[in-house]
Design a protein around this motif. Structure first.
Motif, mmCIF file in Angstrom:
data_model
loop_
_atom_site.group_PDB
_atom_site.id
_atom_site.type_symbol
_atom_site.label_atom_id
_atom_site.label_comp_id
_atom_site.label_asym_id
_atom_site.label_seq_id
_atom_site.Cartn_x
_atom_site.Cartn_y
_atom_site.Cartn_z
ATOM 1 N N ASN A 243 0.827 -1.493 -0.057
ATOM 2 C CA ASN A 243 -0.128 -0.189 -0.197
ATOM 3 C C ASN A 243 0.781 0.752 -0.085
ATOM 4 O O ASN A 243 0.060 2.623 -0.129
ATOM 5 C CB ASN A 243 -0.504 -0.072 0.799
ATOM 6 C CG ASN A 243 -1.715 -0.813 1.200
ATOM 7 O OD1 ASN A 243 -2.058 -1.735 0.285
ATOM 8 N ND2 ASN A 243 -2.708 -1.178 2.322
ATOM 9 N N VAL A 248 -2.112 3.268 -1.585
ATOM 10 C CA VAL A 248 -2.960 2.416 -1.717
ATOM 11 C C VAL A 248 -3.864 2.741 0.267
ATOM 12 O O VAL A 248 -3.100 2.499 0.950
ATOM 13 C CB VAL A 248 -3.733 1.479 -1.567
ATOM 14 C CG1 VAL A 248 -4.502 0.857 -1.386
ATOM 15 C CG2 VAL A 248 -3.760 1.122 -3.157
ATOM 16 N N ASP A 619 -7.515 -0.955 3.489
ATOM 17 C CA ASP A 619 -7.222 -0.674 1.821
ATOM 18 C C ASP A 619 -8.830 0.445 1.490
ATOM 19 O O ASP A 619 -9.716 -0.032 1.774
ATOM 20 C CB ASP A 619 -7.847 -1.767 1.686
ATOM 21 C CG ASP A 619 -7.953 -2.231 0.025
ATOM 22 O OD1 ASP A 619 -7.520 -1.848 -0.135
ATOM 23 O OD2 ASP A 619 -7.978 -3.942 -0.065
#
Length: 660
Positions: A243, A248, A619
């Motif tokens: 991420n 992200v 997420d």
């Protein structure tokens, strides 16, 4: 001498002695203990006479007694001396003639009997005392055994651990457990169910595993539960790293509408502190957004001033938050309670630098050339440790981490010199001083001090600007790195990996140096207006520039992963394993349209600065982070009414709903 002469001698001696005992001879029938010494002497001769008498063997006892009485009566009329007139040797002779022992032996025997009784009495006393001590020891041992048995019985009756279940909240107990390693967590999991729940908490294992980088295998247990927990932690760490690289996650802006223009920002762990031109100080807890400690009240002196002074500097750690104002006031709050300041003092001049230790309650401030060091004692009361004055104006200061528990150390830069302030010393120690080389930036770790030096004037052609590293133990230079044309604007030694140093320069580059070899590891062209803030770990670098860009770099490849832009210079960059905090602070604190009463609120937002909080553990593609309007499907009859024309699937379609 023949037997007749001997018998005549004995008879004459007997008559001579018996004449003196006229009163004692009549008591032959009395008891022997009532006899005097004369009776004992006469009895000896009577026994001899009885033995010589021819009929002594056949006469009965009564006749013998009567005979003795007759003899005593016959000798009563004779003149004899009284026993009191006899000398002592005569009594001894009588005793010997009567066949008895010497009176000395009787006295010796009495003395022996007395000593024996005394010895027996002493022995009895010692024996009784010893028996009492033994009985007391037995009673004490019995009492201790009873207490131990009672404790074991109480422990057997307890089904849970009230230390964590009742007295301490779960979050606080989890905070205590985060200081344990894997082996200790495995041992704690075997104590009770409550401790096992704490030791197997996924948040605890996630923090521990991601912080260590999974370089070691867990050795606490081979059970599937532990393996699955470790596997989840590893997967989470890989997911967070992915991420980071792909940008992200979730992003949120920390705004305070009433604060006007942002002045300074500080962060530590999950706390973020911001000061504004309105004189307000705002505290955020990124783990508990609804915390009541977010609202910090200003001291009465600054609150009653018109206009209210701006906030010049703010600092925060896990326990306290500090702020310095333009009028010289310094306030200190508790991050747990907030509200009124717990400590306050005022300096005659404006505070140029403010530093708060990240691991201990130590505060250092510099106003002009005056330096003040304050610390909280064991009871929580803040006191001034020392005050000193430097020859020049203090430009920057940092507190040495890890020294607050023993003795706080402060490093200060003033012009061309760097000083080490120790409260135990009378005067600050000069660590570095070179004429014509002003100090541009400063930072310190628990063992070293890094300072950027600028080449100017006659020394501007001596090899460029450099960074000097000094040892705190020896106060001697360790290594000198760098050779750039621009001035070093920022250094991060405290948060860098071991033996590495990351710094930013006005020549638009971010550099990473290996202090062991004294060479450059990475040199990245990042910001065209100069680097203002930087931080690095073992694989990435995050830098902020004067143009407002926040860049994330991969250190090994030297490639930029992504960047974010805001209007104002980046003055604060801090990240940990899963979060990133950046602050864009405006240089102009009084722009046009910055007042909250102005009609142009867009201009106000544009000029007041911004604080961004990135969380890469979440997420952003999950359903929880998608707006409800974007989760509509064909089953719904119509979408939300935003006064705009929406395309499918939000338009009305006949037959798309079961009601049609």
């Amino acid at each position: 001498m023949d037997e007749e002469e001997l018998a005549a001698f004995r008879k004459r001696w007997k008559q001579e002695l018996s004449s003196k005992d006229d009163k004692q001879q009549l008591n032959c029938a009395s008891s022997p203990p009532q006899s005097s010494k004369g009776d004992l002497q006469n009895r000896y001769f009577e026994d001899l006479e009885n033995l010589n008498h021819p009929c002594s063997a056949s006469q009965p006892e009564e006749s013998k007694c009567s005979e003795k009485k007759r003899c005593a009566v016959e000798g009563r009329g004779k003149d004899a001396a009284k026993p009191e007139d006899q000398p002592e040797y005569v009594s001894i002779a009588h005793s010997l003639l009567d066949g008895r022992t010497s009176p000395l032996l009787d006295r010796i025997q009495k003395e022996r009997s007395r000593r024996k009784r005394q010895y027996q009495n002493m022995t009895d006393v010692c024996r009784s005392s010893l028996q009492q001590q033994q009985q007391q020891a037995k009673r004490k041992i019995k009492t201790d055994e009873e207490l131990v048995d009672q404790l074991i019985q109480d422990l057997n009756e307890v089904n849970d651990i009230p230390f964590f279940d009742i007295e301490l909240p779960y979050e606080l107990a989890l905070k205590i457990f985060q200081y344990l390693d894997r082996t200790e967590l495995g041992r704690c999991a075997q104590v009770s169910r409550a401790w096992r729940t704490l030791a197997e908490d996924s948040v605890l294992w996630y923090k521990m595993c991601t912080g260590e980088g999974f370089h070691q295998e867990a050795s606490v247990s081979d059970s599937p539960c532990w393996k699955s927990t470790l596997r989840d932690c590893r997967n989470s760490a890989k997911s967070v790293c992915s991420n980071w690289k792909n940008r992200v996650g979730s992003i949120s802006q920390l705004q305070f509408e009433l604060g006007k223009v942002l002045c300074d920002v500080s962060s530590c762990d999950n706390f973020v502190l911001a000061g504004y031109t309105s004189g307000d100080v705002r505290l955020w807890d990124t783990l508990h957004w609804d915390s009541t400690a977010s609202y910090l009240k200003t001291n009465s002196l600054s609150a009653n001033s018109e206009p209210r002074p701006h906030v010049s500097h703010v600092q925060v750690n896990s326990t306290v938050a500090a702020a310095a104002y333009e009028d010289g006031c310094v306030d200190l709050w508790s991050t747990e309670t907030g509200g009124e300041p717990i400590y306050h003092y005022q300096t005659p001049e404006r505070v140029q630098s403010l530093a708060l230790s990240h691991d201990s309650p130590v505060l250092c401030s510099a106003a002009g050339a005056d330096v003040r060091l304050d610390r909280a004692d064991d009871r929580g009361y803040w006191r001034t440790l020392c005050r000193t004055q430097l020859p020049k104006l203090v430009e920057s200061l940092v507190l040495v981490p890890g020294k607050g528990q023993q003795f706080p150390l402060a490093v200060l830069s003033a012009g061309e010199s760097v000083y080490l302030l120790d409260p135990r010393e009378e005067e600050p120690q000069t660590l570095h001083s070179v004429y014509g080389h002003p100090v541009t930036c400063l930072d310190a770790s628990d063992s070293q001090v890094a300072l950027g030096v600028k080449s100017s004037g006659w020394a501007m052609h001596d090899g460029g600007n450099k960074i000097h590293i000094y040892s705190l133990e020896t106060s001697k230079p360790v290594v000198c790195v760098g050779n750039s044309t621009g001035d070093f604007s920022c250094i991060n030694l405290r948060d860098s990996p071991p033996h590495l140093l990351v710094c930013g320069n006005k020549d638009r580059r971010v550099r990473v140096f290996d202090l062991r070899a004294g060479s450059s590891v990475a040199s990245l062209y990042a910001h065209h207006l100069g680097v203002t803030s930087v931080q690095a770990d073992d694989w990435k670098i995050v830098s902020g520039g004067g143009e407002g860009l926040v860049c994330v770099w991969e250190m090994r490849m030297g490639a930029k992963l992504w960047e974010m832009h805001n209007r104002h210079p980046v003055r604060h960059v801090r990240f940990n394993t899963s979060t990133l905090l950046t602050a864009n602070v405006p240089d102009d604190k009084s722009p046009r349209g910055a007042c909250i009463t102005d009609d142009d609120l867009t201009a106000h937002r544009r000029h007041r600065g911004v604080i961004c909080h990135y969380d890469f553990s979440e997420d952003a593609l999950s359903q929880d982070h998608i707006l409800p309007i974007c989760r509509s499907d064909y089953i719904e009859s119509h979408g939300y009414n935003y006064n705009i024309g929406l395309a499918v699937p939000y338009d009305r379609l006949s037959g798309s709903h079961p009601s049609h």
